[in-house]
Design an enzyme around this catalytic site. Sequence first.
Site, PDB file in Angstrom:
ATOM      1  CG  ASP A  39      30.177  52.452 120.786  1.00 29.74           C
ATOM      2  OD1 ASP A  39      29.368  53.122 120.029  1.00 29.74           O
ATOM      3  OD2 ASP A  39      29.538  51.845 121.835  1.00 29.74           O
ATOM      4  CD  GLU A  45      27.595  55.153 111.728  1.00 32.27           C
ATOM      5  OE1 GLU A  45      26.327  54.611 111.805  1.00 32.27           O
ATOM      6  OE2 GLU A  45      27.915  56.134 111.202  1.00 32.27           O
ATOM      7  CG  ASP A 105      22.607  52.505 122.796  1.00 28.11           C
ATOM      8  OD1 ASP A 105      23.051  52.491 121.743  1.00 28.11           O
ATOM      9  OD2 ASP A 105      23.012  52.511 123.790  1.00 28.11           O
TER      10      ASP A 105
HETATM   11  C1  GAL Z   1      26.727  52.627 123.014  1.00 27.23           C
HETATM   12  C2  GAL Z   1      26.356  51.363 122.484  1.00 27.23           C
HETATM   13  C3  GAL Z   1      26.064  50.303 123.329  1.00 27.23           C
HETATM   14  C4  GAL Z   1      26.899  50.098 124.237  1.00 27.23           C
HETATM   15  C5  GAL Z   1      27.272  51.252 124.769  1.00 27.23           C
HETATM   16  C6  GAL Z   1      28.565  51.071 125.808  1.00 27.23           C
HETATM   17  O1  GAL Z   1      27.253  53.563 122.374  1.00 27.23           O
HETATM   18  O2  GAL Z   1      25.493  51.703 121.259  1.00 27.23           O
HETATM   19  O3  GAL Z   1      25.305  49.210 122.348  1.00 27.23           O
HETATM   20  O4  GAL Z   1      27.921  49.439 123.575  1.00 27.23           O
HETATM   21  O5  GAL Z   1      27.791  52.251 123.977  1.00 27.23           O
HETATM   22  O6  GAL Z   1      29.142  52.345 126.479  1.00 27.23           O
END
Ligand code: GAL
Length: 454
Positions: A150, A243, A265
């Site tokens: 991430d 990212e 997301d």
């Molecule tokens: C976000 C990511 C999600 C999940 C989340 C966990 O940045 O896009 O898919 O992994 O973090 O905190």
Amino acid sequence: MIRTAALALAALPAAWTLELADQAGKLPALGWNSWNAYGCDIDEPRVMLAANALVDTGLKGAGYEYVITDDCWQNSEGRDPITSQLRPNLTKFPTGLQGTAEKIHDLGLKVGYYSSSGSMTCGRYAGSLGYEKLDAKTFSDWGMDYLKYDNCFVEPEYFDDCLSCNSDPSFDSKGMKNGSCTSATPQTGYYSFNVTFPFCNLDYPNFPSDGVNYTQKYTALRFRIMRDALLAQNRTIVYSLCEWGVDQPWRWGNATGSSWRTTNDINSGWSRILQILNVNSFLGDYADFYGHNDPDMLEIGNGNLTVEEQRSHFALWAMMKSPLLIGTDITKLTQPELNILENKYLIAFNQDGTFGKPAKPYKWGTNPDYTFNSTFPAQYWAGQSDKGTMVATFNPYNDTKTMTAQFSEIPGLKARGRYRATDVWTGKDMGCKRGSIKTKVEPHDTAVYLLTSC
Ligand code: GAL
């Protein structure tokens, strides 16, 4: 082609492809990920519930193999004070991630874990920035086959001039540096000129050349450092970049990992799925074997999506050669939902070993071609596969539409040719069709046909 860890970090041409041993990462990953189902409320019982359910429902047999524990598996005390190793939360994972991994492997499945390329994960647990080598070794020792990496909480020395657009010059909830998007102090060698970033939406892929060499930016560098740490392990680890599309990972992700998230997301709202579909519909040219656009995990089974919406979500994700990661409690899936996830035609297209390119829109439909519009994204899609040409017509309207797939418009088909059509949802042979196929498509549904010679 990149096979070894001995690589200059700064100067990889984007055209290179990360090819792992045993063809790992050649095809989009199929599996389950904890995040959309449970968020931070994750523990070994839930992970094993999913792993066992993959086996029991037949999803494993259909090809789903990765069991991925997302954020929040970590110990809130942080790294081990002596070894600096990451530590799992032993209340949630009593035998550690290694213990969970062994149980997953015993079911004939593969194991994925999560970390972040910043000082903390998005859930504010210890991140891997500065500890890449140690963490890659730890993950490898724990038996990991897949890392989702991430982009939260990047340290100041890794700030590029502008990471995202927001008028609030503080940190956002993901620890990103926001601020005005004018690069007042370009860092020599990182930008080709003093650039004003024209995008103010994380999801707007800044398609026209904006003078930024994204491959040279710190974001890409941070992700390459972990790539090299993983490559140095005596274990094949598929590397999934998360990212959120902010630094155009489709331009450098291919040399860095096996897939790259293209947007922020997903959630289980229909409008969000449409927004992501719209962004991703422009990015098909960047994907091929070993490098996949990732429009985020599946929401089938979550929220209030209709069966038609779930079909469209799955069909288009599969045809775009997205990783297909189930994001729900599998034990609660209904039979129609399971049927969608196990659709053998769409899985075969997604996992085709001969044709690596995703399906692409051949016509937008309501809008002129190449219009960026989240309400009416591209509606007419086609792609080649080992088994024939896959064609999809998607209805974004709230009423039933008669939609026609015109052979003359579809790349690779003969305008007046005759093709045998199989309805991908029912498996029904629709017979030989000349010139076009016309069908009624329910609101938000997608008709999908496999066309073969007659
Ligand atoms: C976000 C990511 C999600 C999940 C989340 C966990 O940045 O896009 O898919 O992994 O973090 O905190």
